[in-house]
Scaffold this motif. Sequence first.
Motif: not given
Length: 702
Positions: A27-31, A111-114, A517-521
Amino acid sequence: MHTAEGGIQEVIVTAQRTSGLESKTPVAMSVVDGAALAAAGLDRPSDIGARLPGVAINGAADGLRITIRGVSNADATEKGEPSAAFMMDGIYIARPHGQNLDFLDVDRIEVLRGPQGTLYGRNTTAGVVNVISRAPTARFEGAAGVEMGNHGSRKADAVLNVPVSDAIALRAAVSTNRRDSLLRNGQGTPHTLGQDRDATTGRLSAKFALGSSASLLLRLDRSVQRDNNDVIVPDTNFYQGIETGNPVPYDAGTVARLTNAFVPPNTVPEQGHSRRASTGLGAEFSWDLGPATLHYLGAHRRFDHDFLVNYYYRIVPGFALGVRQDFDGSFEQDSHELRVATNGNGPVSGQAGIYWFREEMAQLATFRDLELIGLPPYYVFPSNPVTSSSRALFGQVTWRALDGLRLTAGARRTEDRKSRYGSTNLQQEQVFNPATDIALPNAAALATGKTTWRLGAEFDLAPSTMAYATVSTGYKSGGFNDGAAPDPTLVYRPETLKAYELGIKTRFWANRAGLNLSAYRYAYDNLQLSGVAMVQGVPRFVTANAGAASVKGVEVEGVLKPVAAGRLSYTLAFTDAHYLAYSPDGVHSWAGYKLDRAPRAVFTLGYEHGFQLRDGVMKAGVFSRSSSESTIGVPSQLLRYRIPGRTETDMRLGYEPAGSPWSVLLRVKNLQNKVEPVTIDSFGMTVPSEPRAVALRVDYRF
């Protein structure tokens, strides 16, 4: 947390509702851990957004405003829903004005992105912010700290953890936080303005070991904030040319931008005030049944809010009224989740559960001083009751198809119901008189539902490197505007999102460096955009679906330990978030325009270093964030405000004597002392960011 000698810390997270290493969580996330929050002076949710890639978290006048990858929301009323879920210890907090409370004894923030629609449910089209507090432990310990700074800032907090027996541990935490107003009154009245602080927060926690296989954690928290809701200045403090429909930012000093010099032509402002009281009782229960563990998570929360606020209320370009609003509201919510998760490391693992949520609200909002636009002395919105309920079934399964390859599938079915009984009253006096006053009904009920799903694959490229790919969906429930059937504009549709994401998480250089590293659409449909518009001759807060938007981007988050005593962190986010099809008024097209609070590029860089002295340790740190320009749109007024790019820097210096429980910390936030608009509403009311803050803190631990 785990760490090797000289290496970076490995953080244990629960983003997938089970404990695991962040570097192994797809998961794209920050802690952000609690120690880092305290050192940086980040003491409430609106402070942390600047530290995270692709995230903006702002303290708006009407509550917390969370934007993740350009996905946001502007309806903080009792009938609105957020696009990003805010949680406290896994409990969904529904109302934005009950979210921006002071942090207290925080273990970490995830913090979970997406979209997180499968495991976290509704209203997570943007993502999830989960604040996780420290639980009682088996160790007797405590801490206390005091802090003083400019703007009359003073703060004190304390924590005590007591193991009563092998089976019972207790923990208590309390804090008080005071600050004078950051705004200056240029209206010629003796009143103080807002952006002050007066908060007291406490929490009691108890953890019980129920035999060898079960545990129960209870939390009781209480927070009271007594401050001033007059947190705004006119948008003319930042922009010229608003009357032409093309606001242009201009240079002005920080003091000028923080001064409210608006003198209403129709009224005299009163002394504003606000009181927010939040109380919650939560329970976490887990029972290890061998092949699986049964989890229960539930809470009852109540939030009460009353305030008097003075508006800058623009009627037409170049002319504004002063409007006073009185508000009194109460909000109660209950939530329960029962979940079963498999144990062990077999080829198949999974979890499934049921969820139930209900919120009931009652409020009275009264606006005065609108006679110049043809309204009576009191423009009143009583609503009682307003109810919102949600129930869901969910499950997720992971199959270890090959060594190093895992495939995941999950789904959640959510059913939402909303109803409201109330009215829009045109009154001659403060109390409604049926003989002379008019009540326009606000009565509606709505049921919406959605099945959200997630498909994912993870592959171990090396023992410390993982790649992942996901396709997931998000859903935010629909709602209704003021009015009653058969008004065709009464109901707006649910907001939906489909997200495609690729990511890599790696640790290298003998675990002295890490990179995510993450890439999203995103394919984003039926955006819910809100603002004030004239409806049948009276101003109403209206939400409408905005067609479609495209969001795509790349995010980098990394950490490096060049030496054992030094740590360098950095983030880089590139975002392209714009409307594909949207006409605010049915005539003008905003296709191609940026979504709000989505700068094309944001870069952060931080470094901290410990210096070993003969009689102790000195620690120094610096953090800087540079952002390209962004936009705040006001669709109902066809206005788009450009927020210029800026750089903001924080610094700190601390000292801890050898073998001593004492430590001291000097901190400077926003070294450049520049402010910018945080939010701008349909009337031109602007919440500015905070100026430079300097504080000295002393801590004692035992």
